[in-house]
Design an enzyme around this catalytic site. Sequence first.
Site, PDB file in Angstrom:
ATOM      1  N   GLN A 111     -28.673  32.505  -5.716  1.00  0.00           N
ATOM      2  CA  GLN A 111     -29.067  33.908  -5.549  1.00  0.00           C
ATOM      3  C   GLN A 111     -27.875  34.806  -5.890  1.00  0.00           C
ATOM      4  O   GLN A 111     -26.913  34.883  -5.127  1.00  0.00           O
ATOM      5  CB  GLN A 111     -29.497  34.124  -4.092  1.00  0.00           C
ATOM      6  CG  GLN A 111     -29.975  35.507  -3.757  1.00  0.00           C
ATOM      7  CD  GLN A 111     -30.158  35.686  -2.250  1.00  0.00           C
ATOM      8  OE1 GLN A 111     -29.602  34.916  -1.461  1.00  0.00           O
ATOM      9  NE2 GLN A 111     -30.918  36.671  -1.842  1.00  0.00           N
ATOM     10  N   GLU A 122     -36.361  35.454   2.477  1.00  0.00           N
ATOM     11  CA  GLU A 122     -35.115  34.932   3.046  1.00  0.00           C
ATOM     12  C   GLU A 122     -35.103  35.128   4.563  1.00  0.00           C
ATOM     13  O   GLU A 122     -34.835  34.209   5.319  1.00  0.00           O
ATOM     14  CB  GLU A 122     -33.924  35.652   2.410  1.00  0.00           C
ATOM     15  CG  GLU A 122     -32.589  35.112   2.881  1.00  0.00           C
ATOM     16  CD  GLU A 122     -31.416  35.657   2.065  1.00  0.00           C
ATOM     17  OE1 GLU A 122     -31.574  36.678   1.381  1.00  0.00           O
ATOM     18  OE2 GLU A 122     -30.343  35.038   2.129  1.00  0.00           O
TER      19      GLU A 122
END
Length: 425
Positions: free
Chosen positions: A111, A229
Amino acid sequence: MPTVTDQSVREELRSWLADAWDPELTVGEWWERLADAGWAVPTWPAGWLGRDLPRELAPVVASEVRAAGAIGPPAGLGMLLAGPTILAHGSDAQKERYLRPIVTGAEGWCQLFSEPGAGSDLASLQTRAERDGDEWIITGQKVWTSGASIADLGMLLARSNPDAPKHQGITYFLFPMDQPGVEVRPLREMTGRALFSEVFFDDARVADAAALGGVDQGWAVANTTLAAERAGLGSGGSGAGGAAFPGRKGGMLQQRAGDLAERAGRGGAVQPAAFGRAFDVLCELAEKLGRRGDPIVRQRLVELYTLNELGRMTGLRIKAARAVGRGPGPEANTAKLLMSKTARLVRDLGPEVLGPEGAIMGPETTGGGVVQEMTLFAPAPSIYGGTDEIQKNIIGERILGLPKEPGPDKHTPFRDLKVGTQPDG
Ligand SMILES: Cc1cc2nc3c(=O)[nH]c(=O)nc-3n(C[C@H](O)[C@H](O)[C@H](O)COP(=O)(O)OP(=O)(O)OC[C@H]3O[C@@H](n4cnc5c(N)ncnc54)[C@H](O)[C@@H]3O)c2cc1C
């Protein structure tokens, strides 16, 4: 269509596992099998490797796979973040290209969001994307990138339009990591591991076809990733760990599936900081070291048990909210805060249980060093996936209705801002 129930899923999966699980397969072959049958991502759409199962049945699938002694689908940020984001925002061509290698573990993801000057205030990011025909040229720097050194692809946020206000000129790219313009420099943490890296881009390239959700539309796409997330972390994920790492560079695809299953069954330290298992680990150690009768240790173990239960119940609330079509809301923020609190308690209780040995690192110490590692990793959950302060700000503003932080930068072109000095509005 017959109604899918807890029982019908268990029966179908048990009979499939009895035929399909074979410890002699490689991890990569097993993941292919799991993906083809739709059991790797059973809550995803049937047309995209899933089975359209309701979310509340996902734990049933996971527990049956465990009970059969098999290993679950790949861990990591592809499954946790990239997959759900591509499902939500991707074109059919993008879903075709990226989803299957995520689910089979053929490609690993990282990420590429945070930068030295853009963490909590993520929309201040300065990594540039400049169009060059049907490609974009990427220049800039990311930091804290978990798993960058073993990732094949990255979820990259870059500023494609500095003339637009800061939330409106960002594009979300599905970015290939293996290319000359990318340099990954691992950062060593106090645990001794290097879970994350700095990543430098110097005229790196990404195809226009890899822009997810539209050029300059990346903020909405990023929010899908961030919501996944928070929900994943709140329900016990680690943000970067899991059972086995996907991707060629992760080195697990060619391992014998049975060996990995055996290690996972023994609770081997495949995942470095398993706060979810801390209660069992510490109870066992307290028993072994004769500290179970200590009233302070007992009291704190009960405190840990209570926090775990609160976390579990908050996880159930997240699932219930999703089942009625509400995305992860305030429950995800409280779950994230609970995780930070749990990590701090483990940090204090672990060394108390271990006694003087708690000050020594190494696999030869009682408990194999897992407690010491959790103690050193404890600050992390209060930072990644949005710091504790940011979770509290969100709860204050969106749940308690407190006034928003001042943020005069919502309508100002990014290039006119004093970047890094303004809180995100
Ligand atoms: C283990 C780990 C793994 C990570 N993995 C990744 C990853 O894979 N990819 C990725 O992109 N990032 C990752 N991160 C980065 C993480 O998302 C950022 O560290 C986080 O968003 C905080 O940003 P920052 O470090 O820049 O701190 P800052 O935003 O600079 O914050 C510094 C301090 O100020 C406080 N603060 C900031 N703004 C406010 C405000 N408005 N109100 C009150 N307090 C405020 C913060 O709470 C914090 O205490 C990871 C971090 C860790 C610890």
